[in-house]
Design an enzyme around this catalytic site. Structure first.
Site, mmCIF file in Angstrom:
data_model
loop_
_atom_site.group_PDB
_atom_site.id
_atom_site.type_symbol
_atom_site.label_atom_id
_atom_site.label_comp_id
_atom_site.label_asym_id
_atom_site.label_seq_id
_atom_site.Cartn_x
_atom_site.Cartn_y
_atom_site.Cartn_z
ATOM 1 N N CYS A 115 -62.729 28.890 -16.201
ATOM 2 C CA CYS A 115 -61.699 27.914 -15.794
ATOM 3 C C CYS A 115 -61.321 28.027 -14.329
ATOM 4 O O CYS A 115 -60.523 27.209 -13.828
ATOM 5 C CB CYS A 115 -60.464 28.044 -16.671
ATOM 6 N N ASP A 347 -46.700 -28.678 -2.826
ATOM 7 C CA ASP A 347 -47.043 -28.783 -1.412
ATOM 8 C C ASP A 347 -45.853 -28.394 -0.542
ATOM 9 O O ASP A 347 -44.700 -28.374 -0.991
ATOM 10 C CB ASP A 347 -47.476 -30.211 -1.066
#
Length: 490
Positions: A115, A347
């Protein structure tokens, strides 16, 4: 009660003598209950040594020269690194001092050869406190958390080597050990650390939490452990654009599942060599998943785009609906960034009246996430008071799924428009009545020039469902239209 049995002793002796830490020994012995892993490391090592140190429990190693000797286990500070290599031909070397005990290369901490220290000092309270201090200093608001870790990919190679060693030893006793019989390193690590983190921060660990604490480990000393796999299994290591290295954990595991045992043993020491140093912590990071705020907006200005209007790097107008709303949300939620979306768009010179257009804002990595309904109302009022160009209503926190519902069926929605029309020629009421009879009129609509910078040039079919004309005077009439969403007037 100590978790190992008489059946485990031989394997435990072998692993400890080759430099494996007690917690990894538990993993290879299939200890799958949490309590033993949680013991402080020094206590754990002492208990293991007491378990192994009996008169009848001696490990006999065959060494070519000198003749076989009985090697007893002595108490060590933190594991033993006596056997340098147990290679594929069965021969090995061991350091033996005059009284017959195994010599440790490191009188201090012996780093686990499997590990690389993950289940040693990185499980202890001192390290967990450092992680929690970083979390508390991050400034995030949270009531639970998910804890994630990233380990160096070479840990998988070392675990594979240790597995082959143990499997071979157990085979001599007519026992078997499958890969799935080993407790995963990440599982063992979380068994130990989750209770410590939860206790230190005073919140539960929850795998579904939006707040994540992640720790990334690296081990530069052994970074080349994986390289031989790319030579033997090149198909497993394909470069990816979003990955800095081809040696990802998934690629390494794929290669380990593919490589033959005899080929592995020719390339990598079994047991793995003991490193000089433990892993390093590359980073401890805190992050919060996105939160979503939705509502409706009305736009009253005819000179305000929905989103920033920038063409070729030049800003055309100073603000937008998106910015007038999101600037306030970013500040209050202390978020890093945002994503604005809405159900359709209008728009720049078109007002949005009625109940308003639905919108949602994704706030990325917010540091504050908990608000009362009163605080949300006050935030809405603050947005509305900041500009006379827009108004927001129904502001609320929503889920990601709700955003999907807002976008669903966007093209199928019906929009109502009103236009005041001027005619050059004089008109009478009967001249425009025919418009009332037109239903489901299909038109082919090209992408308008003004939006070509953000949308591809294409012809899209749109439907005008109905029209209703109202005569005003000799040169004016008002036309009411119900259209498919996305129909743009020219």
């Amino acid at each position: 009660m100590f978790p190992l049995t008489e059946e485990n002793k031989h394997v435990a002796q072998l692993l400890l003598s080759t430099g494996t830490c007690p917690r990894c020994i538990f993993r290879f012995c299939g200890v799958d209950f949490h309590a033993p892993y949680k013991l402080p490391y020094k206590d754990l090592l002492n208990e293991l040594q007491k378990f192994l140190e009996t008169e009848k429990d001696e490990l006999i190693l065959e060494v070519p020269n000198p003749p076989p000797k009985k090697i007893r286990l002595q108490e060590l500070e933190d594991g033993i690194d006596g056997i340098d290599n147990l290679s594929q031909n069965g021969e090995g070397r061991v350091s033996i001092i005059e009284d017959g005990s195994i010599a440790s290369k490191n009188s201090n901490l012996n780093v686990c050869n499997v590990c690389l220290g993950i289940l040693q000092e990185f499980c202890e309270k001192e390290f967990i406190k450092k992680v929690c201090q970083k979390v508390e200093a991050s400034g995030f608001e949270f009531t639970n958390l998910v804890f994630s870790v990233s380990f160096p990919p070479q840990l998988s190679v070392r675990e594979h080597a240790a597995w082959l060693l143990v499997k071979q030893e157990m085979g001599k006793q007519s026992l078997s050990l499958g890969r799935n019989d080993i407790v995963q390193l990440k599982e063992a690590y979380k068994w130990i650390t989750h209770p410590l983190i939860s206790e230190e921060l005073g919140v539960p660990i929850d795998g579904k939490s939006l707040f994540e604490v992640s720790v990334v480990f690296a081990h530069p000393e052994t970074v080349e452990d994986c390289h031989f796999l790319r030579v033997i299994c090149p198909d497993c290591f394909k470069p990816a654009k979003n990955k800095q290295s081809v040696f990802t954990r998934m690629a390494v595991m794929k290669a380990l599942n593919k490589i033959k045992e005899e080929d592995f043993l020719k390339q990598f020491p079994c047991p793995p060599n003991s490193p000089k140093a433990v892993c390093t912590v590359l980073e401890i990071e805190c992050a919060h998943g996105a939160v979503f705020v939705a509502g409706r907006y009305n736009k009253y200005s005819r000179n305000l785009p929905q989103t920033p209007w920038i063409i070729d790097g030049e800003r055309k107008l100073e603000s937008s609906v998106e910015e007038l709303i999101s600037d306030h949300l970013l500040a209050v939620f202390k978020a890093e960034s945002f994503n604005f979306s809405s159900s359709g768009r209008e728009d720049v010179d078109v007002r949005t009246l009625g109940n308003g257009r639905p919108f949602a804002i994704e706030l990325v990595n917010p540091h504050r996430v908990h608000f009362t309904s009163q605080e949300i109302k006050e935030l809405q009022q603050k947005i509305n008071n900041s500009s006379n160009k827009i108004q927001v209503r129904d502001l609320q926190l929503v889920t990601r799924e709700a955003i999907g519902h807002m976008k669903e069926g966007e093209e199928e929605k019906t929009k109502s428009y009103s236009a005041l029309i001027w005619t050059n020629n004089t008109i009478q009421k009967k001249d425009i009545e025919f418009l009332n009879d037109i239903k489901e009129l299909k038109i082919d609509q090209k992408t308008p020039l003004r939006v070509l910078h953000r949308r591809p040039l294409a012809v899209r079919t749109r439907i005008i469902h109905s029209m209703e004309s109202h005569y005003v005077d000799d040169h004016h009439f008002r036309l009411y239209l119900k259209t498919q969403a996305g129909t743009i007037g020219h």
